[in-house]
Each structure stands twice: as structure tokens, then as C-alpha cells.
Scaffold this active site. Structure first.
Site, mmCIF file in Angstrom:
data_model
loop_
_atom_site.group_PDB
_atom_site.id
_atom_site.type_symbol
_atom_site.label_atom_id
_atom_site.label_comp_id
_atom_site.label_asym_id
_atom_site.label_seq_id
_atom_site.Cartn_x
_atom_site.Cartn_y
_atom_site.Cartn_z
ATOM 1 N N GLY A 43 -108.644 68.971 -21.198
ATOM 2 C CA GLY A 43 -107.604 68.113 -20.637
ATOM 3 C C GLY A 43 -107.519 66.768 -21.324
ATOM 4 O O GLY A 43 -106.422 66.212 -21.483
ATOM 5 N N ASP A 44 -108.637 66.224 -21.753
ATOM 6 C CA ASP A 44 -108.655 64.963 -22.489
ATOM 7 C C ASP A 44 -107.842 65.099 -23.768
ATOM 8 O O ASP A 44 -107.008 64.238 -24.083
ATOM 9 C CB ASP A 44 -110.101 64.559 -22.783
ATOM 10 C CG ASP A 44 -110.192 63.278 -23.588
ATOM 11 O OD1 ASP A 44 -109.692 62.244 -23.109
ATOM 12 O OD2 ASP A 44 -110.771 63.317 -24.693
#
Length: 127
Positions: free
Chosen positions: A22-23
């Protein structure tokens, strides 16, 4: 069999692995959103950093909460609870919320990209 059928179940992927993904997803999304108008790379980079820092991501959790499904709330909870490392720059609660945000984005990237972009678009709506 579609590629979606071969994805691991939610419980099979650790929340920290989802946050790791997700980062990257969120940084790429912000880079693409802020690409125009053209500017110096240093200015462009600073705009992206301002958006992907933990404090901003933690604030985004609060913005998104009213729009989340029960499954998405559970992903947030799992991401928040998985974050035990204390980051030196921010307090642990902020870091946990940021990790939860990233875990949600990682999950949605793998399982429901239209929903991912629906929620990301909520972040650019006036409040």
C-alpha cells in the site's frame, strides 16, 4: 481462472505485507496526481512527501472511515494492530493509523482496484 481467483485470501497476507504494498501504491498514485503542472523535481518531490508522510496518512483514515465497509474496517484494524514498531519521527498512534491506511490500500490494490480509486478520490473531495 482469472488472476483475481489466484489471489491469496485476506487472512493469508500479513497486514504489514499489505502496508508495504500500500505504501508503494499510494506513493505512485500521488506522483501521478501531482505530475501536472510541470515543476522542478525538488518541488515535485516535496509535494509528494507532504502527502505520503505518516501524519497525512493518519488524517486520511479519519476522512475515509464513514465510507468503509465492514471488511475494510477490519483491514484497518488489522493494519493498526500489526504496527508495533515505534517510529522515531512520529508518535505510535499516528504511525499505527498510517500503517492501517497503507494496509487498506494494499488490500484494495490486490482485491478491488475500482474501490481503491473510489476511496482515493474521496481524499481529494472538499470537506
Amino acid at each position: 481462472m482469472s488472476s483475481r481467483d489466484s489471489l491469496p485470501s485476506v487472512s493469508a497476507v500479513s497486514p504489514l505485507a499489505l502496508a508495504y504494498l500500500g505504501d508503494a501504491v499510494y506513493e505512485l498514485y500521488m506522483r501521478s496526481q501531482l505530475l501536472m503542472p510541470l515543476k522542478r523535481i525538488r518541488d515535485y518531490h516535496q509535494q509528494v512527501v507532504d502527502q505520503v508522510k505518516a501524519e497525512q496518512q493518519a488524517d486520511y483514515v479519519d476522512v475515509l472511515l464513514p465510507y468503509l465497509s465492514p471488511v475494510e474496517h477490519d483491514i484497518l484494524r488489522r493494519g493498526r494492530n500489526a504496527s508495533t514498531r515505534r517510529h522515531s519521527r512520529v508518535d505510535s498512534q499516528t504511525y499505527q493509523k498510517a500503517t492501517a491506511f497503507e494496509a487498506l490500500l494494499g488490500y484494495l490494490y490486490l482485491h478491488d482496484q475500482p474501490r481503491l480509486f473510489e476511496l482515493l478520490n474521496q481524499l481529494s473531495q472538499p470537506t
